[in-house]
Design a protein around this motif. Structure first.
Motif, PDB file in Angstrom:
ATOM      1  N   THR A 268      -0.853  -4.802  -4.015  1.00  0.00           N
ATOM      2  CA  THR A 268      -0.658  -4.226  -2.683  1.00  0.00           C
ATOM      3  C   THR A 268       0.053  -5.257  -1.801  1.00  0.00           C
ATOM      4  O   THR A 268       0.222  -6.408  -2.190  1.00  0.00           O
ATOM      5  N   SER A 271      -1.560  -6.705   3.571  1.00  0.00           N
ATOM      6  CA  SER A 271      -1.584  -6.616   5.041  1.00  0.00           C
ATOM      7  C   SER A 271      -2.970  -6.933   5.574  1.00  0.00           C
ATOM      8  O   SER A 271      -3.117  -7.538   6.624  1.00  0.00           O
ATOM      9  N   THR A 272      -3.986  -6.512   4.852  1.00  0.00           N
ATOM     10  CA  THR A 272      -5.335  -6.659   5.378  1.00  0.00           C
ATOM     11  C   THR A 272      -6.142  -7.755   4.689  1.00  0.00           C
ATOM     12  O   THR A 272      -7.277  -8.014   5.069  1.00  0.00           O
ATOM     13  N   THR A 421      -0.124   2.067  -2.247  1.00  0.00           N
ATOM     14  CA  THR A 421       0.034   1.619  -3.631  1.00  0.00           C
ATOM     15  C   THR A 421      -0.985   2.354  -4.505  1.00  0.00           C
ATOM     16  O   THR A 421      -0.684   2.798  -5.613  1.00  0.00           O
TER      17      THR A 421
END
Ligand code: ATP
Ligand code: MG
Length: 648
Positions: A268, A271-272, A421
């Motif tokens: 992925t 982002s997090t 994803t």
């Protein structure tokens, strides 16, 4: 963990689909009927779809096996080969001379691969890989620029049942090493380098460095000669791609694998947090890649020129640059280079030169090209375009409007596709010739996708903000996190005790039932007891004429719980009055509760390499904390230092 999210923005514009063309799904009535079919006859509807769209070596009898949920199995007793579905079946249908891939380099060189040529190259590559000892189930790392050989390598893996893991070419040797080790890869396929901003971005030296420690599983490195930069050669380990392929026959019998045979591992965007190695399997993924091309883009393989600007290192590049278009026997375009080279009109020039009909990109690109000015698209003939897509982040209504008016000239439906994803393909998206669209909304779930917005307890929210979930399994869903079953369960299934797939995004439903993705649940702000999504606050800022891009995060505040801190990239030079003007603008657009406490101007925002804003870093900066979370996928480390330096 989360009460309902407060809705603040009121977007009322609505655009009806263009008239005079019948889409694959032609009307909302047809859409509702199809949805209903999935609801009442789930197994039969999926069965028919899978029989109609895929070419099977051994037909399946069982549609879905949920015995070991959440480890679902689809079409499990069937057998097929993915490359055969993407290549051989079109050649056998007499389409061998149709262009499969158009490739353009940054310098403007163009190459075209027909289905015949692509098939023979894939066969040679598959034979070469076999000769290097790659067997079914072995993992292969692909670390390449955006060149046709990247797609050939992916397809060649699928031909012999090898599992690919594409690593985006801009990742560092360390990130590459992590992924090689995590996958236990036997082979790495790379190139000497790629073209970037008129120069060369070297890749092979990064592979050498990655392999200098650990990585014991790797036996060989297959190297495409592309950029012509000098590279070191490790005798016995490194093999020249061209020499290896040249001696191979252009026939390779495709291996029929089980539907659930692992197809690829892909990380992925990060982002997090630390990226997750998402595992996909063969039949279900391929089915959804093929079907969503038709439903969401109205893809017509006979006439469309489809261009998805995503790199193959991301899921969007997998599903919509390579597998989706090829599974349909259509034409896909690949561009190796930066979007603004030699000038900000480059993407529009490519659209005009190749007569691109469907164009698919990300909000980050749309905002950047908007910032560059209308004169760039206006220089080029964009009349071939008929559908425009977006993916990756919530698209701010003003960016949507620019895309619609300036690029699509009001003619082209905007298809805002929400997916991940993990989902393999689109989940929420308008049907371009059926769904009335609203700027900033991904509209409705596609047929077969049982997506909903629920509160903490899992009860549906009829209107307002909540958590985005998917109730029933779908064929292209992830099959796990590679090597970490527990992380799979914890991340996606724990929130609702295994009842729903939890996507990690917040969304609201408006009075017409439209879905609005409001940002990451991790990024939601809590201001005086109101839970605010980032999308609406940022969209209010972006709707000001001076603002190109904005990111909003919370900063701990003794009174309000959280104060609103906005990082703003301007289209022009800042002046003294702008801070107050922007605060007043947000207050007017969405109310006093959303008025930013701090506004900080920045040259750019920290983004992942796939172009998404990394708000978790801005949260640390706003709070004056040290950054300790994973930044392996951060695009440009210097952006963070710069923002930290110019403290208000
Ligand atoms: P990580 O999971 O590592 O934090 P990531 O979520 O950014 O990274 P991806 O799978 O590339 O990794 O991105 C999927 C996410 O992107 C979605 O969960 C959503 O937050 C966002 N997204 C994608 N498309 C859209 C869209 N059309 N509208 C709103 N958000 C979107
Ligand atoms: Mg994610």
């Amino acid at each position: 963990m989360s009460e309902a999210i407060t809705t603040v923005l009121d977007e009322t514009r609505i655009f009806n689909p263009p008239q005079g063309h019948q889409g694959h799904i032609a009307s909302m009535q047809e859409y509702r009927t199809l949805r209903q079919q999935f609801e009442t006859d789930f197994d039969t509807t999926w069965r028919e779809l899978a029989r109609e769209h895929l070419s099977w070596r051994e037909p399946f009898t069982r549609v879905l096996n949920s015995e070991n949920a959440p480890f679902f199995r689809w079409f499990e007793d069937g057998k097929l080969n993915l490359s055969e579905n993407c290549l051989d079946r079109h050649v056998e249908a007499g389409l061998g001379e149709r262009t499969a891939i158009i490739w353009e380099s940054e310098a403007g060189e163009v190459r075209r691969y027909s289905y015949n040529k692509l098939l023979s190259e894939v066969c040679r590559a598959a034979n070469a890989m076999r000769e290097l000892g790659v067997e079914s189930g072995d993992r292969v790392i692909i670390y390449m620029p955006m060149i046709v050989e990247a797609a050939i390598a992916m397809l060649a893996c699928t031909r012999i049942g090898a599992v690919h893991s594409v690593v985006f070419g801009a990742f560092s040797p360390l990130a590459l090493r992590d992924r090689i080790e995590d996958a236990g890869a036997k082979l790495v396929i790379t190139a000497d380098g790629g073209g970037r901003r008129g120069g060369v971005h070297a890749l092979k030296p990064n592979v050498d460095e990655a392999l200098s420690e650990g990585c014991r599983s790797v036996a060989h490195v297959l190297v495409v000669r592309h950029a012509g930069n000098e590279v070191e050669w490790s005798q016995g380990r490194d093999i020249n791609w061209h020499d290896a392929l040249n001696v191979q026959p252009d026939h390779c019998e495709p291996l029929a694998v089980e539907s659930e045979h692992p197809l690829f591992i892909l990380y992925t965007s990060g982002s997090t947090g630390k990226p997750k190695g998402i595992l996909h399997s063969t039949a279900g993924y391929l089915l959804w890649a093929r079907v969503t091309m038709r439903w969401s883009f109205d893809f017509r393989p006979e006439t469309d020129i489809f261009w998805c600007t995503a790199d193959v290192g991301w899921i969007t590049g997998h599903t919509y640059s390579v597998y989706g278009p090829l599974a349909n026997g259509g034409t896909t375009l690949m561009y190796e280079g930066v979007p603004t080279y030699p000038d900000p009109g480059r993407l529009w020039k490519i659209c005009a030169d190749h007569g691109v009909t469907i164009f698919y990109t990300a909000p980050t690109a749309i905002r950047a090209l908007n910032k560059a000015g209308d004169e760039w698209p206006n220089k080029h003939d964009l009349s071939s375009l008929r559908v425009l897509g977006t993916v990756g982040e919530p698209i701010n209504p003003e960016a949507w409007m620019w895309y619609h008016d300036v690029i699509g000239k009001g003619r082209c439906p905007i298809v805002d596709t929400w997916w991940q994803t993990e989902t393999g393909g689109h989940m929420l998206a308008p049907l371009p010739f059926a769904t009335p669209t609203k700027p900033g909304s991904a509209t409705f779930p596609l047929p077969g996708i049982d997506a909903d917005i629920v509160d903490e307890a899992g009860l549906p929210i009829t209107e307002g903000g909540g958590l985005l979930i998917i109730r029933k399994p779908w064929p292209s869903m992830l099959r796990g996190v590679w090597g970490d079953d527990q992380r799979y369960i914890d991340t996606y299934w724990k929130e609702f005790d295994g009842r729903y797939y939890f996507a990690g995004d917040g969304a609201r439903r408006d009075e017409d039932g439209y879905f609005w993705v409001m940002g990451r649940v991790d990024d939601v702000l809590n201001v005086s007891g109101h839970r605010l999504g980032t999308m609406e606050l940022e969209s209010a800022l972006v709707s000001h004429e001076a603002v190109a891009e904005a990111a909003v995060v919370g900063r701990p505040d003794a009174i309000k719980g959280e104060a609103i801190c906005a990082f703003v990239v301007l289209k022009c030079e800042p002046d003294d009055s702008l801070v107050e003007e922007l605060r007043a603008h947000v207050s007017k657009e969405i109310g006093a509760i959303a008025k930013p406490d701090d506004i900080r101007f920045a040259d750019s925002l920290p983004k992942t390499r796939s172009g998404k804003i990394m708000r978790r870093l801005l949260r640390d900066i706003a709070a004056g904390r040290e950054i300790t979370s994973d930044i392996s996928t951060l695009e440009d480390q210097s952006v963070v230092q710069k923002i930290q330096q110019d403290r208000p």
